[in-house]
Scaffold this motif. Structure first.
Motif, PDB file in Angstrom:
ATOM      1  N   ALA A   1      88.784  66.287  47.584  1.00 19.71           N
ATOM      2  CA  ALA A   1      88.077  65.676  46.726  1.00 19.71           C
ATOM      3  C   ALA A   1      88.844  65.353  45.443  1.00 19.71           C
ATOM      4  CB  ALA A   1      86.831  66.216  46.409  1.00 19.71           C
ATOM      5  N   PRO A   2      88.309  64.542  44.577  1.00 19.96           N
ATOM      6  CA  PRO A   2      89.202  64.155  43.511  1.00 19.96           C
ATOM      7  C   PRO A   2      88.554  65.125  42.089  1.00 19.96           C
ATOM      8  CG  PRO A   2      87.479  62.540  43.679  1.00 19.96           C
ATOM      9  CD  PRO A   2      87.287  63.278  45.011  1.00 19.96           C
ATOM     10  N   PHE A   3      89.242  65.190  41.206  1.00 18.02           N
ATOM     11  CA  PHE A   3      88.799  65.544  39.911  1.00 18.02           C
ATOM     12  C   PHE A   3      88.330  67.138  40.064  1.00 18.02           C
ATOM     13  CE2 PHE A   3      87.784  60.983  40.004  1.00 18.02           C
ATOM     14  CZ  PHE A   3      89.006  60.530  39.268  1.00 18.02           C
ATOM     15  N   GLY A   4      89.116  67.967  40.711  1.00 22.29           N
ATOM     16  CA  GLY A   4      88.546  69.312  41.247  1.00 22.29           C
ATOM     17  C   GLY A   4      88.203  70.195  40.035  1.00 22.29           C
ATOM     18  N   ASP A   5      88.535  69.883  38.984  1.00 21.95           N
ATOM     19  CA  ASP A   5      88.266  70.848  37.686  1.00 21.95           C
ATOM     20  C   ASP A   5      87.242  70.351  36.754  1.00 21.95           C
ATOM     21  OD1 ASP A   5      89.636  73.333  38.733  1.00 21.95           O
ATOM     22  OD2 ASP A   5      91.333  71.968  38.037  1.00 21.95           O
ATOM     23  N   VAL A   6      86.562  69.054  36.880  1.00 27.84           N
ATOM     24  CA  VAL A   6      85.771  68.519  36.034  1.00 27.84           C
ATOM     25  C   VAL A   6      84.357  68.977  36.596  1.00 27.84           C
ATOM     26  CG1 VAL A   6      84.833  66.398  35.400  1.00 27.84           C
ATOM     27  CG2 VAL A   6      87.371  66.459  35.726  1.00 27.84           C
ATOM     28  N   GLY A   7      83.608  69.322  35.648  1.00 29.20           N
ATOM     29  CA  GLY A   7      82.034  69.946  35.896  1.00 29.20           C
ATOM     30  C   GLY A   7      81.046  68.948  35.735  1.00 29.20           C
ATOM     31  N   LEU A   8      79.814  68.981  36.655  1.00 25.97           N
ATOM     32  CA  LEU A   8      78.832  68.255  36.390  1.00 25.97           C
ATOM     33  C   LEU A   8      77.447  69.167  36.846  1.00 25.97           C
ATOM     34  CD1 LEU A   8      79.888  64.791  37.884  1.00 25.97           C
ATOM     35  CD2 LEU A   8      79.394  65.030  35.473  1.00 25.97           C
ATOM     36  N   PRO A   9      76.502  68.715  36.237  1.00 21.34           N
ATOM     37  CA  PRO A   9      75.360  69.669  36.566  1.00 21.34           C
ATOM     38  C   PRO A   9      74.604  69.073  37.804  1.00 21.34           C
ATOM     39  CG  PRO A   9      74.779  68.580  34.695  1.00 21.34           C
ATOM     40  CD  PRO A   9      76.133  68.091  35.065  1.00 21.34           C
ATOM     41  N   THR A  10      75.130  69.135  38.971  1.00 21.74           N
ATOM     42  CA  THR A  10      74.409  68.452  40.190  1.00 21.74           C
ATOM     43  C   THR A  10      72.980  69.123  40.469  1.00 21.74           C
ATOM     44  OG1 THR A  10      75.685  69.614  41.647  1.00 21.74           O
ATOM     45  CG2 THR A  10      76.439  67.612  41.092  1.00 21.74           C
ATOM     46  N   VAL A  11      72.120  68.454  41.208  1.00 19.65           N
ATOM     47  CA  VAL A  11      70.838  69.021  41.276  1.00 19.65           C
ATOM     48  C   VAL A  11      70.486  69.097  42.783  1.00 19.65           C
ATOM     49  CG1 VAL A  11      69.724  66.667  41.112  1.00 19.65           C
ATOM     50  CG2 VAL A  11      68.406  68.742  40.602  1.00 19.65           C
TER      51      VAL A  11
ATOM     52  N   VAL B   1      79.125  72.129  37.519  1.00 20.05           N
ATOM     53  CA  VAL B   1      79.848  72.925  38.508  1.00 20.05           C
ATOM     54  C   VAL B   1      80.936  72.091  38.964  1.00 20.05           C
ATOM     55  CG1 VAL B   1      79.794  74.212  40.639  1.00 20.05           C
ATOM     56  CG2 VAL B   1      77.802  74.481  39.358  1.00 20.05           C
ATOM     57  N   THR B   2      82.061  72.481  39.122  1.00 23.87           N
ATOM     58  CA  THR B   2      83.287  71.659  39.493  1.00 23.87           C
ATOM     59  C   THR B   2      83.463  71.539  41.012  1.00 23.87           C
ATOM     60  OG1 THR B   2      84.808  73.405  39.684  1.00 23.87           O
ATOM     61  CG2 THR B   2      84.648  72.708  37.495  1.00 23.87           C
ATOM     62  N   GLN B   3      83.997  70.370  41.483  1.00 22.39           N
ATOM     63  CA  GLN B   3      84.392  70.645  42.920  1.00 22.39           C
ATOM     64  C   GLN B   3      84.754  71.570  43.593  1.00 22.39           C
ATOM     65  OE1 GLN B   3      83.037  67.329  44.007  1.00 22.39           O
ATOM     66  NE2 GLN B   3      84.294  65.662  43.552  1.00 22.39           N
ATOM     67  N   ARG B   4      85.762  72.127  42.846  1.00 23.20           N
ATOM     68  CA  ARG B   4      86.520  73.150  43.383  1.00 23.20           C
ATOM     69  C   ARG B   4      85.533  74.384  43.534  1.00 23.20           C
ATOM     70  NH1 ARG B   4      91.861  73.419  43.076  1.00 23.20           N
ATOM     71  NH2 ARG B   4      91.832  72.174  41.578  1.00 23.20           N
ATOM     72  N   GLU B   5      84.603  74.684  42.456  1.00 20.38           N
ATOM     73  CA  GLU B   5      83.722  75.626  42.543  1.00 20.38           C
ATOM     74  C   GLU B   5      82.559  75.504  43.523  1.00 20.38           C
ATOM     75  OE1 GLU B   5      83.852  76.910  37.997  1.00 20.38           O
ATOM     76  OE2 GLU B   5      82.253  75.392  38.492  1.00 20.38           O
ATOM     77  N   ARG B   6      82.441  74.073  44.060  1.00 21.38           N
ATOM     78  CA  ARG B   6      81.343  73.992  44.873  1.00 21.38           C
ATOM     79  C   ARG B   6      81.975  74.290  46.389  1.00 21.38           C
ATOM     80  NH1 ARG B   6      81.384  68.841  41.941  1.00 21.38           N
ATOM     81  NH2 ARG B   6      78.995  69.135  40.528  1.00 21.38           N
ATOM     82  N   ALA B   7      83.242  74.000  46.447  1.00 20.31           N
ATOM     83  CA  ALA B   7      83.947  74.276  47.785  1.00 20.31           C
ATOM     84  C   ALA B   7      83.983  75.847  47.782  1.00 20.31           C
ATOM     85  CB  ALA B   7      85.276  73.825  47.879  1.00 20.31           C
ATOM     86  N   GLU B   8      84.213  76.511  46.908  1.00 20.14           N
ATOM     87  CA  GLU B   8      84.268  77.992  46.868  1.00 20.14           C
ATOM     88  C   GLU B   8      82.851  78.503  47.082  1.00 20.14           C
ATOM     89  OE1 GLU B   8      85.069  81.831  44.053  1.00 20.14           O
ATOM     90  OE2 GLU B   8      85.606  79.829  43.338  1.00 20.14           O
TER      91      GLU B   8
END
Length: 272
Positions: free
Chosen positions: A147-157, A188-195
């Motif tokens: 996925a792109p932009f691994g360390d950009v966080g968004l408050p997904t729901v 939450v970042t993309q990297r954190e979601r994968a984790e």
């Protein structure tokens, strides 16, 4: 009677369950029959791209949960009002407020529903946690996420939170003419979601960062170009309004939104 469009989707399926459990008379609308329906729920095959196909489902209805699909929201709403609908809840996107040029399609549904004599409510959802189901195959087969932009966080729901909010708004007074922004409790970042998915599975999930161009090429396979550009903008260079945690879920439900880790724990079976 409450009509729920998109009844086989991540939000619609849960909304049908909640409404049926509350004793509401529900018609579930989708292009394909659901795998299972709660007892007492009627299914109607219809396609929002063909408003006329909605006529039978809407006849005698009081309220409508409207997914953004098809290109004729005015036609859908004309048929809804003719069938007796007086309350409509539209599931839209936060992007309508932050990037209206890229999100003209949901914006057109928002404009259409704001008509005299109709009790309307707009739910502007942030990105749904269930969008990460797009990673399911690579996680199952390679324990990898690209996925792109691994360390950009968004408050997904959590889609279950969106469904619960929709159920409240459809059933209770006091929400007409309101636009709500629905987010999770934290960015939450993309990297954190994968984790978090790896934690739910009990195994490590490797994160591979895509370039913007790699992500664009992949997204263009299933999304219109303007939406791809808007989505990449939000994922890579989010505005402050797109990173803000909204209080609306908590104010409506009386509890904090569920975390991404909560969702991942419930959805783990899809990634095994």
């Amino acid at each position: 009677m409450i009509v729920v469009t998109g009844a086989t989707g991540n939000v619609g399926r849960e909304l049908v369950r909640i409404l049926a459990s509350a004793g509401e008379q529900v018609t579930a609308v989708s292009r394909r029959p659901p795998a299972d329906l709660p007892d007492g729920v009627r299914h109607q095959r219809a396609d929002l791209a063909d408003p006329e196909s909605m006529r039978t489902a809407l006849d005698g209805a009081d309220a409508l949960f409207l997914l953004v699909a098809g290109d004729d929201p005015q036609g859908i709403l004309d048929i809804a009002e003719a069938g007796g609908v007086r309350r409509v809840v539209v599931l839209s996107s936060l992007g309508v407020g932050t990037r209206p040029e890229a999100y003209r399609h949901p914006g057109a549904f928002e404009d259409a529903v704001r008509r005299p004599g109709l009790a309307w409510t707009v739910l502007r959802s942030g990105g749904l946690n269930s969008n990460t189901f797009a990673w399911a195959e690579s996680i199952r087969t390679q324990r990898t996420v690209a996925a792109p932009f691994g360390d950009v966080g968004l408050p997904t729901v959590d889609p279950a939170d969106v469904a619960e909010v929709a159920a409240v708004v459809l059933r209770e007074a006091g929400h007409a003419g309101r636009t709500y922004e629905l987010t999770g409790p934290a960015a939450v970042t993309q990297r954190e979601r994968a984790e978090a998915i790896g934690d739910a599975l009990g195994t490590a999930v490797r994160f591979v960062e895509q370039t913007r161009e790699e992500a664009r090429a992949q997204m263009l396979q299933f999304m219109p170009a303007p939406v791809v550009e808007g989505t990449l903008g939000i994922l890579g260079e989010p505005l402050a309004a797109e990173q803000k945690v909204s209080p609306d879920v908590e104010q409506i439900l009386g509890r904090a939104p569920r975390t991404f880790a909560d969702w991942a724990a419930r959805a783990a079976g899809s990634f095994r």
